[in-house]
Design a protein around this motif. Structure first.
Motif, PDB file in Angstrom:
ATOM      1  N   THR A  57      42.325  44.111  46.386  1.00 60.26           N
ATOM      2  CA  THR A  57      43.138  44.692  45.811  1.00 60.26           C
ATOM      3  C   THR A  57      42.915  44.399  44.075  1.00 60.26           C
ATOM      4  OG1 THR A  57      44.981  44.333  47.319  1.00 60.26           O
ATOM      5  CG2 THR A  57      45.574  45.114  45.269  1.00 60.26           C
ATOM      6  N   LYS A  58      42.558  43.368  43.853  1.00 55.58           N
ATOM      7  CA  LYS A  58      42.385  43.170  42.308  1.00 55.58           C
ATOM      8  C   LYS A  58      41.270  43.929  41.876  1.00 55.58           C
ATOM      9  CE  LYS A  58      44.090  38.433  42.032  1.00 55.58           C
ATOM     10  NZ  LYS A  58      44.243  36.986  41.825  1.00 55.58           N
ATOM     11  N   LEU A  59      40.063  43.855  42.856  1.00 56.82           N
ATOM     12  CA  LEU A  59      38.876  44.788  42.389  1.00 56.82           C
ATOM     13  C   LEU A  59      39.036  46.300  42.344  1.00 56.82           C
ATOM     14  CD1 LEU A  59      35.790  45.003  42.199  1.00 56.82           C
ATOM     15  CD2 LEU A  59      35.510  44.969  44.339  1.00 56.82           C
ATOM     16  N   ALA A  60      39.807  46.627  43.186  1.00 58.13           N
ATOM     17  CA  ALA A  60      40.145  48.091  43.162  1.00 58.13           C
ATOM     18  C   ALA A  60      41.254  48.478  42.041  1.00 58.13           C
ATOM     19  CB  ALA A  60      41.171  48.361  44.357  1.00 58.13           C
ATOM     20  N   SER A  61      41.984  47.490  41.642  1.00 56.49           N
ATOM     21  CA  SER A  61      42.862  47.892  40.509  1.00 56.49           C
ATOM     22  C   SER A  61      41.925  47.830  39.372  1.00 56.49           C
ATOM     23  CB  SER A  61      43.791  46.649  40.352  1.00 56.49           C
ATOM     24  OG  SER A  61      44.634  46.776  39.323  1.00 56.49           O
TER      25      SER A  61
END
Length: 231
Positions: A57-61
């Motif tokens: 999720t952090k990477l996608a954000s």
């Protein structure tokens, strides 16, 4: 004396949960960010291999923030298309009737290997959708917070500029005769603002000349300044 018999409640059959129709149109969720996450999930999971689920999720954000408005527009159009397709499909969709639902409680149903595999696949798909929706919501919240902070930062200089202008106006003292004429014409405040302008101060023009400039343009500040300075 005989005791009263306690009323006993008969246990009725539990309401049977209505079976979900597997043929029902699937409502899109997650917005443009959800489409982006779904399309790149496999790549992000590979990149975050061995890390907690939250790392994806952090990477996608972070990747989403790096996209330009033009690149984001592709996913916005994709989500809009999915919404339109869903709305169109719902027009012809006929929900299951009561007769089509299972009368036997789910706990008593026999599951085949094929059914179990299908259920596991469906559960995994729903979990991914739920994660996408949650991530989309968090991303939207972060973007709104960022936009609010940006707007607040942009508003601060304006507030300082207004305060500075107010201080400059407060330092202007009009000559009594000029002030009386300006008051009568209803231009006293405008005259003070004009007299406080740095370029007007630098010109060395008298307050009488300033008032005359205002009279020529019917009390308008900027036209009076141009008339006064010949700009």
């Amino acid at each position: 004396a005989g005791g009263e018999k306690k009323a006993t409640k008969k246990k009725g059959k539990k309401d049977i949960k209505k079976k979900k129709d597997p043929q029902a149109p699937k409502k899109p969720a997650g917005g443009a960010y959800g489409c982006f996450l779904a399309k790149n999930r496999a790549a992000f999971m590979k990149e975050c291999s061995g890390q907690p689920v939250t790392a994806v999720t952090k990477l996608a954000s972070a990747k989403w923030k790096e996209l330009s408005d033009e690149d984001k527009k592709i996913y916005e159009e994709e989500f809009q298309k999915k919404k339109e397709e869903y709305q169109e499909a719902m027009k012809s969709y006929v929900p299951l009737s009561n007769a089509d639902t299972d009368d036997e409680p789910p706990a008593k149903k026999r599951k085949t290997k094929e059914g179990a595999a299908e259920a596991a696949k469906s559960k995994e798909s729903k979990a991914a959708e739920k994660a996408d929706a949650k991530a989309s919501k968090a991303q939207a919240k972060a973007e709104a917070k960022e936009a609010k902070a940006k707007a607040k930062a942009e508003a601060k200089p304006k507030g300082k500029a207004k305060a500075k202008a107010a201080d400059a106006n407060a330092g202007v003292k009009l000559e009594p005769a000029v002030a009386a004429k300006a008051e009568k014409a209803g231009w006293k405040d405008v005259l003070v603002k004009l007299a406080a302008r740095p370029d007007v101060i630098a010109s060395g023009k008298s307050q009488t000349a300033m008032l005359q400039a205002l009279e020529k343009v019917n009390g308008l500040l900027h036209p009076a300044k141009r008339a006064l300075l010949g700009a």
